[in-house]
Design a protein around this motif. Sequence first.
Motif, PDB file in Angstrom:
ATOM      1  N   ALA A   1       2.246   1.769  -3.485  1.00  0.00           N
ATOM      2  CA  ALA A   1       1.213   2.307  -4.373  1.00  0.00           C
ATOM      3  C   ALA A   1       1.007   3.800  -4.111  1.00  0.00           C
ATOM      4  CB  ALA A   1      -0.088   1.545  -4.191  1.00  0.00           C
ATOM      5  N   ASP A   2       0.999   4.188  -2.852  1.00  0.00           N
ATOM      6  CA  ASP A   2       0.836   5.605  -2.512  1.00  0.00           C
ATOM      7  C   ASP A   2       2.006   6.435  -3.028  1.00  0.00           C
ATOM      8  OD1 ASP A   2      -1.541   5.053  -1.264  1.00  0.00           O
ATOM      9  OD2 ASP A   2      -0.712   5.104   0.775  1.00  0.00           O
ATOM     10  N   ILE A   3       3.206   5.903  -2.906  1.00  0.00           N
ATOM     11  CA  ILE A   3       4.391   6.633  -3.385  1.00  0.00           C
ATOM     12  C   ILE A   3       4.342   6.769  -4.898  1.00  0.00           C
ATOM     13  CG2 ILE A   3       6.900   6.468  -3.659  1.00  0.00           C
ATOM     14  CD1 ILE A   3       7.003   5.376  -0.803  1.00  0.00           C
TER      15      ILE A   3
ATOM     16  N   ALA B   1       0.834  -1.204   0.000  1.00  0.00           N
ATOM     17  CA  ALA B   1       0.000   0.000   0.000  1.00  0.00           C
ATOM     18  C   ALA B   1       0.869   1.253   0.000  1.00  0.00           C
ATOM     19  CB  ALA B   1      -0.928   0.002   1.212  1.00  0.00           C
ATOM     20  N   LEU B   2       1.971   1.223   0.763  1.00  0.00           N
ATOM     21  CA  LEU B   2       2.879   2.365   0.787  1.00  0.00           C
ATOM     22  C   LEU B   2       3.501   2.579  -0.583  1.00  0.00           C
ATOM     23  CD1 LEU B   2       4.396   4.558   2.391  1.00  0.00           C
ATOM     24  CD2 LEU B   2       6.132   2.833   2.894  1.00  0.00           C
TER      25      LEU B   2
ATOM     26  N   ALA C   1       1.706   6.824  -6.806  1.00  0.00           N
ATOM     27  CA  ALA C   1       0.658   7.789  -7.128  1.00  0.00           C
ATOM     28  C   ALA C   1       1.141   9.216  -6.869  1.00  0.00           C
ATOM     29  CB  ALA C   1      -0.594   7.505  -6.310  1.00  0.00           C
ATOM     30  N   ALA C   2       1.871   9.432  -5.786  1.00  0.00           N
ATOM     31  CA  ALA C   2       2.383  10.766  -5.471  1.00  0.00           C
ATOM     32  C   ALA C   2       3.404  11.216  -6.513  1.00  0.00           C
ATOM     33  CB  ALA C   2       3.007  10.780  -4.075  1.00  0.00           C
TER      34      ALA C   2
ATOM     35  N   GLU D   1       1.559  12.097  -9.719  1.00  0.00           N
ATOM     36  CA  GLU D   1       0.880  13.388  -9.555  1.00  0.00           C
ATOM     37  C   GLU D   1       1.888  14.538  -9.605  1.00  0.00           C
ATOM     38  OE1 GLU D   1      -1.895  15.656  -6.257  1.00  0.00           O
ATOM     39  OE2 GLU D   1      -1.830  13.450  -6.269  1.00  0.00           O
TER      40      GLU D   1
END
Length: 83
Positions: free
Chosen positions: A51-53, A48-49, A55-56, A59
């Motif tokens: 995936a968040d990284i 999950a971390l 995505a960041a 962006e």
Amino acid sequence: MFRRLFWLVVGAGFGFGASFWLVRFLRQTVERYTPERVSSDLAGALRALGADIRAAVAEGREAMGETEARLRADIEGRQGRQQ
């Protein structure tokens, strides 16, 4: 006599229920901290971390591209006015 019998049954029922709940709670707690479960939870958290990284970063790159396009348009507009 019925009063004592009633409270004896209530106490026994309460004791059985509390001990059942305590054993169940302890088993769940022990299961939660087994090495397999901890490693599974840790792997899920790291996925999950990641995936968040990703995505960041995506962006941030998108925002950087938009800003670069706006700045290039501003520079081209200034150069067009000077000529």
